[in-house]
Design a protein around this motif. Structure first.
Motif, PDB file in Angstrom:
ATOM      1  N   PRO A 213     -12.708  61.666-110.379  1.00 55.84           N
ATOM      2  CA  PRO A 213     -13.067  60.727-111.440  1.00 55.84           C
ATOM      3  C   PRO A 213     -13.917  61.409-112.505  1.00 55.84           C
ATOM      4  CG  PRO A 213     -14.419  60.338-109.497  1.00 55.84           C
ATOM      5  CD  PRO A 213     -13.390  61.363-109.110  1.00 55.84           C
TER       6      PRO A 213
ATOM      7  N   GLN B  23      -4.920  57.235-117.533  1.00 56.76           N
ATOM      8  CA  GLN B  23      -4.739  57.677-116.158  1.00 56.76           C
ATOM      9  C   GLN B  23      -3.290  58.006-115.830  1.00 56.76           C
ATOM     10  OE1 GLN B  23      -6.100  54.337-113.804  1.00 56.76           O
ATOM     11  NE2 GLN B  23      -4.088  53.387-113.814  1.00 56.76           N
TER      12      GLN B  23
ATOM     13  N   GLU C  57      -9.285  54.168-119.644  1.00 56.67           N
ATOM     14  CA  GLU C  57      -8.258  54.505-118.671  1.00 56.67           C
ATOM     15  C   GLU C  57      -6.868  54.053-119.102  1.00 56.67           C
ATOM     16  OE1 GLU C  57      -8.567  56.423-115.931  1.00 56.67           O
ATOM     17  OE2 GLU C  57     -10.559  56.769-116.742  1.00 56.67           O
TER      18      GLU C  57
ATOM     19  N   ARG D 191      -2.609  61.715-117.053  1.00 58.08           N
ATOM     20  CA  ARG D 191      -3.726  62.665-117.056  1.00 58.08           C
ATOM     21  C   ARG D 191      -3.306  64.069-116.615  1.00 58.08           C
ATOM     22  NH1 ARG D 191      -8.196  59.574-115.318  1.00 58.08           N
ATOM     23  NH2 ARG D 191      -8.289  59.115-117.558  1.00 58.08           N
TER      24      ARG D 191
ATOM     25  N   PRO E 271      -4.340  58.535-110.784  1.00 62.05           N
ATOM     26  CA  PRO E 271      -2.969  58.085-110.969  1.00 62.05           C
ATOM     27  C   PRO E 271      -2.345  57.672-109.647  1.00 62.05           C
ATOM     28  CG  PRO E 271      -3.380  60.163-112.117  1.00 62.05           C
ATOM     29  CD  PRO E 271      -4.562  59.905-111.249  1.00 62.05           C
TER      30      PRO E 271
ATOM     31  N   ALA F 199      -7.189  65.568-112.461  1.00 61.65           N
ATOM     32  CA  ALA F 199      -6.765  64.185-112.261  1.00 61.65           C
ATOM     33  C   ALA F 199      -7.285  63.596-110.955  1.00 61.65           C
ATOM     34  CB  ALA F 199      -5.244  64.108-112.291  1.00 61.65           C
TER      35      ALA F 199
ATOM     36  N   SER G 212      -9.372  55.507-111.479  1.00 62.10           N
ATOM     37  CA  SER G 212      -8.745  56.342-112.499  1.00 62.10           C
ATOM     38  C   SER G 212      -7.747  57.308-111.904  1.00 62.10           C
ATOM     39  CB  SER G 212      -9.811  57.132-113.273  1.00 62.10           C
ATOM     40  OG  SER G 212     -10.442  58.054-112.448  1.00 62.10           O
TER      41      SER G 212
END
Length: 449
Positions: free
Chosen positions: A372, A143, A14, A146, A445, A369, A443
């Motif tokens: 997970p 992350q 991550e 992403r 953002p 994103a 994960s």
């Protein structure tokens, strides 16, 4: 969110740095997306020529559009669980081979029925490639970047559509329609050999695999994952039915809203992909001119990547994407209602492309994103699958409106309504709540949480 619940392996993944390995994965996934973008557009480019070659009305080709989208529907729903349970690379290899062979075979179709059947298999492979590249890019991206990286990868699709349309517009001056499908099949089959050698499997699947080869261990070492850690720490891969997880652990509302967004977004996208070349042809353009003008739609989608992914990572999809969908209403209405000089029309088509294709690309990135890793391919696959019902509806909708005798450009007026629904559903993502804090839910953002 805090990373206290993450294993050492997950923390490394991550927070990985963007280097040569990550760029190679993103570049190869973008090339796969280029093939997808070309093959999605190929049937629309062929219709103006096929109406003359086979002496069929434009509305007859709704059948080929329908079977193409049915293939994508089946492929999207099937590829998600396959990619989450058995690996991203096997999914991508099979998908590229399927749509490459089906496209090449389309060049030899002698009837609409045969072409429609081959378009089903083309769509099947296209869907698997879309979901697989989204998930694999997400696995090789930290992350914080992403959505941006996934959207950069998805630039390949409009690039393939734009560059492909320019090439096809020139080729049609010298060759007949089969050349469209020959080119659409040859490139992915050559690319297949490249990805066998150079595209790695997801690091999460490698970390979960015992008895790794020296090359696989070296790849994990580049990501800061030692073999001892791999054996003793969990990674975020599916251990139960990934589809079931989409409606558990706090993801149900998010899943339903994304399905609505994808349905409305894809009905608009495919209304233009399938029918814009023929509509422009009906307004007086030659087939090469119609294909060239249509190329401004994917070009606008490419331009949107320069800013929309960053806005999604920074402000979240509920703000950035909702505004983007709403702006699309203006440009689509101009195309549908106003007769414009040629150069002005090209400019409006470009701007419409930023919102039609750009918004869908942004939705793909947000979807990759928001879920997970353990359900990433299932999340994007289910959204694309349900959204493909919109693509399926676009084929008969365009044919029906043309058959009703409306002015050709007014076929696109219905797209304004669907853009409004997509904008509203995207704004409502703010209500989705906070999913379960199980492994790797952190994960997400910060701008998407």
């Amino acid at each position: 969110m805090a990373e206290a619940g993450l294993s050492t392996t997950e923390s490394a993944l991550e927070n990985q740095k963007i280097g040569g390995l990550q760029i190679r994965v993103a570049a190869l996934c973008a090339l796969i997306q280029m093939c997808d973008g070309y093959d999605v557009g190929s049937i629309g480019w062929a219709v103006p020529s096929l109406t003359h070659a086979w002496d069929l009305p434009p509305s007859a080709f709704s059948l080929a559009f329908l079977w193409s989208n049915l293939g994508v529907l089946v492929g999207a729903l099937a590829s998600g669980p396959i990619g989450d349970r058995f690996g991203r690379k096997p999914l991508l290899l099979a998908s590229v081979a399927i749509f490459g062979l089906a496209s090449l075979a389309s060049a030899f179709a002698g009837s609409l029925g045969v072409l429609s059947a081959l378009r089903f298999f083309t769509g099947l492979g296209i869907a698997g490639a879309f979901t697989g590249t989204t998930a694999l890019t997400g696995d090789y991206t930290p992350q914080r970047l992403r959505a941006t990286m996934i959207m950069v990868t998805f630039t390949g699709a409009p690039v393939g559509g734009f560059v492909g349309s320019l090439i096809v517009a020139e080729l049609l001056r010298h060759y007949t329609w089969p050349v469209i499908f020959v080119l659409g099949g040859a490139f992915p089959l050559v690319l297949l050999l490249v990805i066998v050698v150079w595209l790695p499997e997801s690091p999460r699947f490698l970390a979960h695999t015992p008895n790794l080869s020296a090359r696989q261990q070296a790849l994990l070492a580049r990501l800061g994952i030692a073999q001892a850690r791999v054996e003793s720490h969990p990674v975020d891969i599916a251990t139960e039915n990934p589809v079931k997880m989409l409606f558990g652990q706090g993801y149900a509302l998010q899943t339903v809203l994304l399905w609505i967004i994808f349905f409305c977004s894809l009905i608009n996208l495919y209304l233009f992909v399938f029918w814009l070349p023929e509509v422009l042809h009906l307004t007086g353009m030659t087939p090469p001119q119609a294909v060239f003008a249509s190329s401004l739609i994917p070009l606008g989608g490419i331009f949107a990547v320069l800013y929309l992914g960053l806005l999604i990572d920074r402000f979240g999809p509920q703000r950035a994407l909702a505004l983007h969908y709403a702006l699309g209403i203006v440009f689509v209405a101009l195309i549908a209602l106003l007769a414009m000089p040629y150069l002005v029309l090209l400019a409006i088509l470009f701007l419409a492309g930023t919102t039609i294709i750009g918004s869908q690309t942004g939705a793909n990135a947000a979807c990759g994103a928001l879920y997970p890793a353990r359900m990433r391919t299932s999340g994007i696959g289910s959204a694309l699958g349900i959204g493909r019902l919109g693509g399926i509806a676009a084929a008969p909708l365009g044919g029906f409106l043309l058959a009703r005798g409306l002015p050709p450009t007014q076929v696109f007026l219905s797209a304004c309504f669907f853009a409004l629904v997509a904008a509203t559903a995207t704004a409502l993502l703010v209500m989705r709540g906070r999913p379960s804090t199980r492994l790797a839910d952190s994960s997400l953002p910060a701008g998407l949480a």
